[in-house]
Design a protein around this motif. Structure first.
Motif, PDB file in Angstrom:
ATOM      1  N   PHE A  48     -10.212  11.742 -12.812  1.00 37.97           N
ATOM      2  CA  PHE A  48      -8.952  12.500 -12.748  1.00 37.97           C
ATOM      3  C   PHE A  48      -8.411  12.480 -11.317  1.00 37.97           C
ATOM      4  O   PHE A  48      -7.200  12.360 -11.097  1.00 37.97           O
ATOM      5  N   ALA A  49      -9.308  12.583 -10.335  1.00 42.75           N
ATOM      6  CA  ALA A  49      -8.872  12.532  -8.927  1.00 42.75           C
ATOM      7  C   ALA A  49      -8.223  11.177  -8.628  1.00 42.75           C
ATOM      8  O   ALA A  49      -7.214  11.096  -7.910  1.00 42.75           O
ATOM      9  N   PHE A  50      -8.782  10.116  -9.201  1.00 42.09           N
ATOM     10  CA  PHE A  50      -8.243   8.769  -8.960  1.00 42.09           C
ATOM     11  C   PHE A  50      -6.862   8.626  -9.609  1.00 42.09           C
ATOM     12  O   PHE A  50      -5.925   8.086  -9.004  1.00 42.09           O
ATOM     13  N   ILE A  51      -6.720   9.126 -10.839  1.00 45.42           N
ATOM     14  CA  ILE A  51      -5.419   9.042 -11.509  1.00 45.42           C
ATOM     15  C   ILE A  51      -4.379   9.814 -10.699  1.00 45.42           C
ATOM     16  O   ILE A  51      -3.269   9.328 -10.451  1.00 45.42           O
ATOM     17  N   ASP A  52      -4.763  10.998 -10.236  1.00 50.48           N
ATOM     18  CA  ASP A  52      -3.839  11.800  -9.429  1.00 50.48           C
ATOM     19  C   ASP A  52      -3.441  11.051  -8.154  1.00 50.48           C
ATOM     20  O   ASP A  52      -2.265  11.029  -7.766  1.00 50.48           O
ATOM     21  N   PHE A  53      -4.410  10.400  -7.532  1.00 49.27           N
ATOM     22  CA  PHE A  53      -4.156   9.628  -6.309  1.00 49.27           C
ATOM     23  C   PHE A  53      -3.163   8.491  -6.589  1.00 49.27           C
ATOM     24  O   PHE A  53      -2.207   8.273  -5.854  1.00 49.27           O
ATOM     25  N   LEU A  54      -3.401   7.782  -7.713  1.00 50.48           N
ATOM     26  CA  LEU A  54      -2.539   6.637  -8.050  1.00 50.48           C
ATOM     27  C   LEU A  54      -1.100   7.060  -8.303  1.00 50.48           C
ATOM     28  O   LEU A  54      -0.165   6.301  -8.017  1.00 50.48           O
ATOM     29  N   LEU A  55      -0.915   8.249  -8.861  1.00 47.41           N
ATOM     30  CA  LEU A  55       0.435   8.661  -9.271  1.00 47.41           C
ATOM     31  C   LEU A  55       1.305   9.166  -8.115  1.00 47.41           C
ATOM     32  O   LEU A  55       2.402   9.664  -8.344  1.00 47.41           O
ATOM     33  N   GLN A  56       0.858   9.000  -6.880  1.00 48.33           N
ATOM     34  CA  GLN A  56       1.707   9.341  -5.729  1.00 48.33           C
ATOM     35  C   GLN A  56       2.729   8.224  -5.527  1.00 48.33           C
ATOM     36  O   GLN A  56       2.363   7.039  -5.597  1.00 48.33           O
ATOM     37  N   PRO A  57       3.975   8.567  -5.231  1.00 53.30           N
ATOM     38  CA  PRO A  57       5.004   7.533  -5.090  1.00 53.30           C
ATOM     39  C   PRO A  57       4.632   6.419  -4.104  1.00 53.30           C
ATOM     40  O   PRO A  57       4.811   5.240  -4.407  1.00 53.30           O
ATOM     41  N   GLU A  58       4.073   6.760  -2.943  1.00 55.33           N
ATOM     42  CA  GLU A  58       3.810   5.686  -1.970  1.00 55.33           C
ATOM     43  C   GLU A  58       2.654   4.793  -2.411  1.00 55.33           C
ATOM     44  O   GLU A  58       2.628   3.610  -2.109  1.00 55.33           O
ATOM     45  N   ILE A  59       1.713   5.357  -3.172  1.00 55.51           N
ATOM     46  CA  ILE A  59       0.592   4.533  -3.656  1.00 55.51           C
ATOM     47  C   ILE A  59       1.091   3.602  -4.761  1.00 55.51           C
ATOM     48  O   ILE A  59       0.813   2.399  -4.774  1.00 55.51           O
ATOM     49  N   MET A  60       1.869   4.147  -5.712  1.00 52.41           N
ATOM     50  CA  MET A  60       2.410   3.315  -6.786  1.00 52.41           C
ATOM     51  C   MET A  60       3.304   2.225  -6.204  1.00 52.41           C
ATOM     52  O   MET A  60       3.299   1.088  -6.692  1.00 52.41           O
ATOM     53  N   ALA A  61       4.055   2.560  -5.153  1.00 48.77           N
ATOM     54  CA  ALA A  61       4.946   1.564  -4.528  1.00 48.77           C
ATOM     55  C   ALA A  61       4.121   0.429  -3.929  1.00 48.77           C
ATOM     56  O   ALA A  61       4.486  -0.751  -4.056  1.00 48.77           O
ATOM     57  N   ALA A  62       2.994   0.763  -3.303  1.00 45.28           N
ATOM     58  CA  ALA A  62       2.144  -0.276  -2.709  1.00 45.28           C
ATOM     59  C   ALA A  62       1.609  -1.200  -3.802  1.00 45.28           C
ATOM     60  O   ALA A  62       1.548  -2.428  -3.639  1.00 45.28           O
ATOM     61  N   ILE A  63       1.238  -0.601  -4.932  1.00 40.62           N
ATOM     62  CA  ILE A  63       0.683  -1.410  -6.036  1.00 40.62           C
ATOM     63  C   ILE A  63       1.760  -2.338  -6.610  1.00 40.62           C
ATOM     64  O   ILE A  63       1.546  -3.542  -6.777  1.00 40.62           O
TER      65      ILE A  63
END
Ligand code: N2P
Length: 366
Positions: free
Chosen positions: A289-304
């Motif tokens: 759940f911590a990882f999913i929360d981390f991924l759903l940040q705009p800057e992280i999703m943008a990097a991906i």
């Protein structure tokens, strides 16, 4: 005395080591190949102290095989909404996501999440990670040289009409190794329902595939396909949108004159959504759940998205995506293309058996 020293020597490391090991939390991720920015993994590890063990698969069939057997040992998996995620939800193989631990859930686009709610009412078991279409990867420089009037509209005629396949065979043709992700497009190209379970329709699809089989150089998984496209080894392929766009970027960087383009079938493309999900028997759901929360940040999703060239479902990430990717209509399909697209459903069990038998015959060419 001697014996005591010996015992202490044996026991001491054993006493110290397990404590160090226990302090390290491990998150087991099973994702598609070429489907994340490695810097994102490093950032999560640095920020949380959780170590990620990262494995990859390159077809839905492989993922589903591993999960159906149970005790996969994974905390995060990324199945396509239909059919794989839908079947896993129905089989009880996933656990509900603890939204209280995923505050960044609010960043998800409600309209996109609505599109995957049919198989997961209330979006209890999955969040959209990335999405895309199935279409053609074409090496423009080679195809144009070989056949100047080749129809480069995105229509699947280019690859699926046997006379066209014969014409292009010498520069290398490929079809992604996945019944699930190929049959809907072939059925649609034949003018049939992409979800058809009718044995006559499936026979027609099999015939169409067998007719081009002698002209194919490879039927690879998505990782191998991406490599073959990027190296210029093949000049036309049916595969996932972002894999072609990612391969095109790699080819450009290599500077060897390989000019690749993704062409989406104009009459209606197969549209899919890949879901972040947690197996029911995940060893470490809290870290998941911590990882999913981390991924759903705009800057992280943008990097991906900038790295793998698939769109995500976090609208606030869009302005942060690298400009060349953000402005590419193949990465973010325009509304009109989406209006024509179809999301295949989940085939009935009987049809699934027919489909996998058909696929084996296609693969082996017999
Ligand atoms: C992995 C692409 C997977 C997308 N490179 C298919 N859902």
């Amino acid at each position: 005395m001697h014996r005591f020293v010996l015992l202490a020597c044996l026991l001491l490391p054993a006493l110290l080591l397990p404590r160090a090991a226990a302090a390290e939390t491990v998150l087991n991720v099973y994702n598609w190949s070429d489907y994340i920015d490695p810097a994102v993994i490093a950032r999560f590890e640095a920020q949380t102290g959780i170590r990620i063990r990262y494995d990859v698969y390159d077809s839905l069939e492989t993922l589903e095989g591993k999960l159906s057997a149970g005790r996969s040992g994974y905390d995060i998996v990324v199945p396509t909404s239909e059919p794989t995620f839908a079947r896993l939800v129905r089989a009880g193989a996933l656990q509900p996501l603890d939204r209280a631990r995923i505050p960044n859930w609010r960043n998800l686009d409600p309209a996109l999440m609505q599109r995957v709610a049919a198989t997961d009412p209330g979006n209890r078991f999955g969040a959209i990670y990335l999405w895309g279409t199935v279409g053609l990867g074409v090496r423009l420089d080679r195809v144009r040289a070989l056949w100047p009037e080749a129809p480069l509209t995105g229509g699947l005629d280019l690859l699926l009409k046997p006379e066209n396949a014969a014409r292009l065979a010498s520069c290398g043709l490929a079809v992604i190794d996945s019944a699930t992700d190929v049959l809907p497009s072939v059925l649609a190209w034949l003018g049939k329902d992409p979800n058809s379970a009718d044995p006559a329709d499936l026979r027609a699809a099999e015939q169409a595939l067998l007719a081009i089989r002698p002209h194919l150089r490879a039927i690879p998984g998505s990782g191998a396909m991406l490599d073959m496209l990027a190296s210029g080894e093949i000049c036309a392929a049916l595969t996932y949108s972002g894999d072609v766009i990612q391969a095109a970027a790699r080819a450009r960087e290599a500077g060897k004159g390989v000019e690749l383009r993704y062409l989406v079938p104009p009459g209606g493309a197969h549209l899919w959504f890949d879901m972040l999900a947690v197996p029911a028997d995940a060893p470490n759901p809290a870290a998941a759940f911590a990882f999913i929360d981390f991924l759903l940040q705009p800057e992280i999703m943008a990097a991906i998205t900038s790295k793998v060239r698939y769109p995500n479902a976090v609208p606030a990430s869009r302005p942060l995506v690298a400009e060349a990717v953000r402005e590419d209509p193949n990465v973010y399909p325009p509304e009109a293309a989406l209006a024509h697209a179809f999301v295949p459903g989940t085939p009935a069990q009987g049809a699934e058996r027919l489909r996998s038998r058909l696929w084996n015959r296609f693969r082996t060419g017999r």
